[in-house]
Design an enzyme around this catalytic site. Structure first.
Site, PDB file in Angstrom:
ATOM      1  N   LYS A  39      40.688  24.237  46.813  1.00  0.00           N
ATOM      2  CA  LYS A  39      41.005  24.434  45.387  1.00  0.00           C
ATOM      3  C   LYS A  39      41.003  23.095  44.647  1.00  0.00           C
ATOM      4  O   LYS A  39      40.533  22.999  43.513  1.00  0.00           O
ATOM      5  CB  LYS A  39      42.379  25.090  45.218  1.00  0.00           C
ATOM      6  CG  LYS A  39      42.408  26.552  45.553  1.00  0.00           C
ATOM      7  CD  LYS A  39      41.809  27.426  44.456  1.00  0.00           C
ATOM      8  CE  LYS A  39      41.064  28.616  45.010  1.00  0.00           C
ATOM      9  NZ  LYS A  39      41.893  29.486  45.832  1.00  0.00           N
ATOM     10  N   GLY A  43      42.498  32.393  37.908  1.00  0.00           N
ATOM     11  CA  GLY A  43      43.185  33.686  37.930  1.00  0.00           C
ATOM     12  C   GLY A  43      44.392  33.641  38.858  1.00  0.00           C
ATOM     13  O   GLY A  43      44.832  34.684  39.338  1.00  0.00           O
ATOM     14  N   CYS A  93      19.500  51.022  33.820  1.00  0.00           N
ATOM     15  CA  CYS A  93      20.763  50.826  33.106  1.00  0.00           C
ATOM     16  C   CYS A  93      20.416  50.613  31.633  1.00  0.00           C
ATOM     17  O   CYS A  93      19.257  50.753  31.250  1.00  0.00           O
ATOM     18  CB  CYS A  93      21.518  49.617  33.655  1.00  0.00           C
ATOM     19  SG  CYS A  93      20.623  48.077  33.413  1.00  0.00           S
ATOM     20  N   GLN A 130      49.056  29.819  46.320  1.00  0.00           N
ATOM     21  CA  GLN A 130      49.570  30.014  44.964  1.00  0.00           C
ATOM     22  C   GLN A 130      51.093  29.945  44.888  1.00  0.00           C
ATOM     23  O   GLN A 130      51.720  30.588  44.043  1.00  0.00           O
ATOM     24  CB  GLN A 130      49.019  31.326  44.400  1.00  0.00           C
ATOM     25  CG  GLN A 130      47.491  31.268  44.285  1.00  0.00           C
ATOM     26  CD  GLN A 130      46.826  32.553  43.848  1.00  0.00           C
ATOM     27  OE1 GLN A 130      47.470  33.450  43.348  1.00  0.00           O
ATOM     28  NE2 GLN A 130      45.522  32.650  44.064  1.00  0.00           N
TER      29      GLN A 130
HETATM   30  N1  LIG Z   1      34.265  30.635  44.656  1.00  0.00           N
HETATM   31  C1  LIG Z   1      34.986  30.428  43.542  1.00  0.00           C
HETATM   32  N2  LIG Z   1      34.408  30.031  42.402  1.00  0.00           N
HETATM   33  C2  LIG Z   1      35.111  29.825  41.274  1.00  0.00           C
HETATM   34  N3  LIG Z   1      36.442  29.981  41.210  1.00  0.00           N
HETATM   35  C3  LIG Z   1      37.089  30.358  42.312  1.00  0.00           C
HETATM   36  C4  LIG Z   1      36.413  30.607  43.538  1.00  0.00           C
HETATM   37  N4  LIG Z   1      37.314  30.984  44.459  1.00  0.00           N
HETATM   38  C5  LIG Z   1      38.504  30.989  43.818  1.00  0.00           C
HETATM   39  N5  LIG Z   1      38.397  30.598  42.542  1.00  0.00           N
HETATM   40  C6  LIG Z   1      39.455  30.492  41.516  1.00  0.00           C
HETATM   41  O1  LIG Z   1      40.714  30.345  42.156  1.00  0.00           O
HETATM   42  C7  LIG Z   1      41.547  31.466  41.833  1.00  0.00           C
HETATM   43  C8  LIG Z   1      42.361  31.862  43.052  1.00  0.00           C
HETATM   44  O2  LIG Z   1      41.487  32.203  44.069  1.00  0.00           O
HETATM   45  P1  LIG Z   1      41.941  32.958  45.362  1.00  0.00           P
HETATM   46  O3  LIG Z   1      40.786  33.095  46.242  1.00  0.00           O
HETATM   47  O4  LIG Z   1      43.159  32.256  45.854  1.00  0.00           O
HETATM   48  O5  LIG Z   1      42.449  34.311  44.761  1.00  0.00           O
HETATM   49  P2  LIG Z   1      41.685  35.669  44.485  1.00  0.00           P
HETATM   50  O6  LIG Z   1      42.747  36.691  44.422  1.00  0.00           O
HETATM   51  O7  LIG Z   1      40.567  35.861  45.445  1.00  0.00           O
HETATM   52  O8  LIG Z   1      41.077  35.475  43.022  1.00  0.00           O
HETATM   53  P3  LIG Z   1      40.114  36.514  42.260  1.00  0.00           P
HETATM   54  O9  LIG Z   1      40.796  37.850  42.254  1.00  0.00           O
HETATM   55  O10 LIG Z   1      39.978  35.936  40.901  1.00  0.00           O
HETATM   56  O11 LIG Z   1      38.800  36.564  42.980  1.00  0.00           O
HETATM   57  C9  LIG Z   1      40.613  32.556  41.360  1.00  0.00           C
HETATM   58  O12 LIG Z   1      41.272  33.459  40.496  1.00  0.00           O
HETATM   59  C10 LIG Z   1      39.546  31.753  40.666  1.00  0.00           C
HETATM   60  O13 LIG Z   1      39.970  31.395  39.377  1.00  0.00           O
END
Ligand SMILES: Nc1ncnc2c1ncn2[C@@H]1O[C@H](COP(=O)(O)OP(=O)(O)OP(=O)(O)O)[C@@H](O)[C@H]1O
Length: 491
Positions: A273, A295, A461, A304
């Site tokens: 992250k 998110g 679509c 988190q």
């Molecule tokens: N491959 C990725 N590319 C861009 N952003 C990412 C990626 N993986 C995670 N993130 C960011 O980190 C946040 C937390 O990721 P995590 O994998 O911990 O949770 P998640 O529940 O899988 O998130 P989401 O439901 O948004 O896919 C995500 O909400 C997103 O904003």
């Protein structure tokens, strides 16, 4: 004349109350922005739509043929509180003229029902709003076969607005999205993984008037990238297409390999992250964007926890927004359901799991610093250098460059194709003598397996974009070669 004979439809668009309570200058700026946004959206539907701006509303008049599309767009435009459908009658000045006109258009609506008339008035008249209500109500009662006037809980409410000599009969009221117009609150870079959380977070900033660009870190897999592009395109097209935004894809496979080489297992998730944040911050700098977004929600997964979020934030000077930080998962899923992204999220391939074995939940600042020193940052620099930026509206063309476009078929005459209509929640396409299956995109992967392999399939679509993305997804993840896209020539 009754309302089914009208050739045009008028919409009255009312603004979000928080816009209306701003100071004069800010309010004027926001109303101008809503007007410009609506104009840009309407121009894409038809150049013949007229749009007029007033201090407290925008009026849109369109041909009946495009009324559904116009209504839908207006309801989904940030900054719009209410969308009223109205029949406009000009040059009415007496109560007698009003009662006759209203009865002409609305008499049929109250047959066999209880009804009430509600009126609002502005301008100079010799009568009050209550006189309009009583006169129109009395006249309609006498001239139609109804169950009578009922002031409370009537089956039909006839809403009237008289503005000087213009009478508007309000036929429908639709709740809008609320929020602020996009373009008034700057830009943000949304870290988009395509699941429930990042899509809902992105929707929330779009709705709040923030121009939301997307950044995706590819951890390995064309299918994931296509999936994220699909949902980003869907969100933008639905709520944000008044503005052009970018989708940035960063190849992160080598970064993941380097994390495996350098980092203690329990710090891998937080490290990943942090590296995403470093890359996003640098790219946001180049784009002159002050804020990034995720998110993340407190305690949802191990990376988190408040401590781990603090460790992640250490690597950036950007403002970090986490619109979902205090939301519970069911609330997030409810929003995803409402905005139509739930099905995308449920079918999104998961990649992050690969590096979240035995994760630390309360990382130490010192240990994190030591871990961070072991990483070779030239790998991250390279990933940033190799990132690709595409305008979301041009995305399909670009995916095509990378992985090869599926053939688009415009004319099916004399061919033996089976068409698959992948739209969700709409009536199935119908063409005489052509086999057409209705498989919403979220069931496509599962259902396509069950279809005979020897046939040739065309995905269909609304705009040919989602079918291109889904077709590519099937081809690349499942190796099908019998899929094309159906895009009938516009009449
Ligand atoms: N491959 C990725 N590319 C861009 N952003 C990412 C990626 N993986 C995670 N993130 C960011 O980190 C946040 C937390 O990721 P995590 O994998 O911990 O949770 P998640 O529940 O899988 O998130 P989401 O439901 O948004 O896919 C995500 O909400 C997103 O904003």
């Amino acid at each position: 004349m009754d309302k089914t004979q009208l050739k045009t439809q008028k919409f009255i668009v009312k603004f979000f109350p928080e816009v209306m309570i701003k100071g004069t200058k800010a309010k004027r700026q926001m109303i101008n922005q809503i007007y410009n946004n609506i104009k840009s959206l309407m121009d894409k539907i038809s150049e013949d739509i007229t749009i007029k701006k007033f201090f407290d509303k925008v009026e849109v008049v369109c041909a009946i043929e495009v009324v559904d599309e116009v209504r839908q767009k207006l309801i989904q435009t940030p900054g719009v509180e209410l969308v009223l459908e109205a029949i406009q009658i000009d040059n009415v000045s007496t109560l007698d003229e009003i009662k006759v006109k209203v009865n002409e258009f609305m008499g049929g609506e109250i047959e066999g029902k209880t009804f009430v008339v509600r009126a609002k008035r502005s301008g100079t008249h010799e009568f009050k709003s209550t006189n309009i209500e009583q006169t129109v109500g009395g006249y309609m009662l006498a001239n139609n076969d109804t169950k009578g006037v009922k002031l409370k809980d009537a089956e039909v409410t006839i809403n009237l607005e008289l503005i000087e000599k213009q009478l508007n009969i309000i036929t429908y009221r639709h709740k809008g999205l609320g929020g602020f117009p996009i373009g008034t609150q700057g830009s943000i870079l949304s870290l988009m993984s395509g699941g429930f959380d990042s899509t809902v977070a992105s929707y929330l900033t779009m709705k709040r008037g923030v121009k939301t660009h997307f950044i995706f870190f590819n951890l390995g897999g064309v299918a994931h990238e296509i999936g994220v592009k699909q949902v980003a395109y869907y969100l933008w097209n639905k709520f944000g297409s008044s503005h052009r935004v970018s989708f940035i894809s960063v190849p992160f496979e080598d970064v993941v390999t380097e994390i495996f080489r350098s980092t203690n297992e329990s710090y891998m998730g937080v490290t990943l992250k942090r590296l995403m944040f470093m890359a996003a911050s640098k790219i946001a700098d180049n784009m002159k964007i002050d804020a990034i977004m995720t998110g993340e929600s407190i305690a949802q997964v191990s990376s988190q926890t408040l401590r781990n979020l603090a460790l992640i934030d250490q690597v950036t000077k950007k403002l970090v927004l986490r619109p979902l930080c205090t939301m519970n998962k069911p609330e997030i899923i409810d929003i995803a359901e409402n905005i139509g992204t739930r099905r995308f999220a449920e079918t999104m391939p998961e990649y992050c799991g690969v590096i979240s074995k035995n994760p630390v939940t309360h990382g130490s600042f010192d240990k994190m610093e030591q871990e961070a020193k072991k990483f070779d940052y030239s790998v991250l620099d390279k990933a940033i250098e190799n990132s690709k930026e595409t305008y979301v509206d041009k995305m399909v063309d670009n995916i095509n460059d990378e992985v090869g476009q599926l053939e688009v078929v415009n004319d099916i005459a004399g061919k033996n194709y089976t068409i698959i209509d992948i739209r969700q929640g709409q009536n199935c396409l119908e063409i005489a003598d052509v086999e057409i299956l209705k498989i919403p995109f979220y069931n496509l992967k599962k259902e396509f397996k069950k279809l005979p392999l020897e046939k040739e399939y065309l995905l269909y679509c609304d705009k040919g974009i989602l079918s291109q993305l889904h077709g590519q997804y099937l081809r690349d993840s499942e190796n099908y070669t019998n899929i094309k896209v159906y895009r009938p020539k516009e009449k």
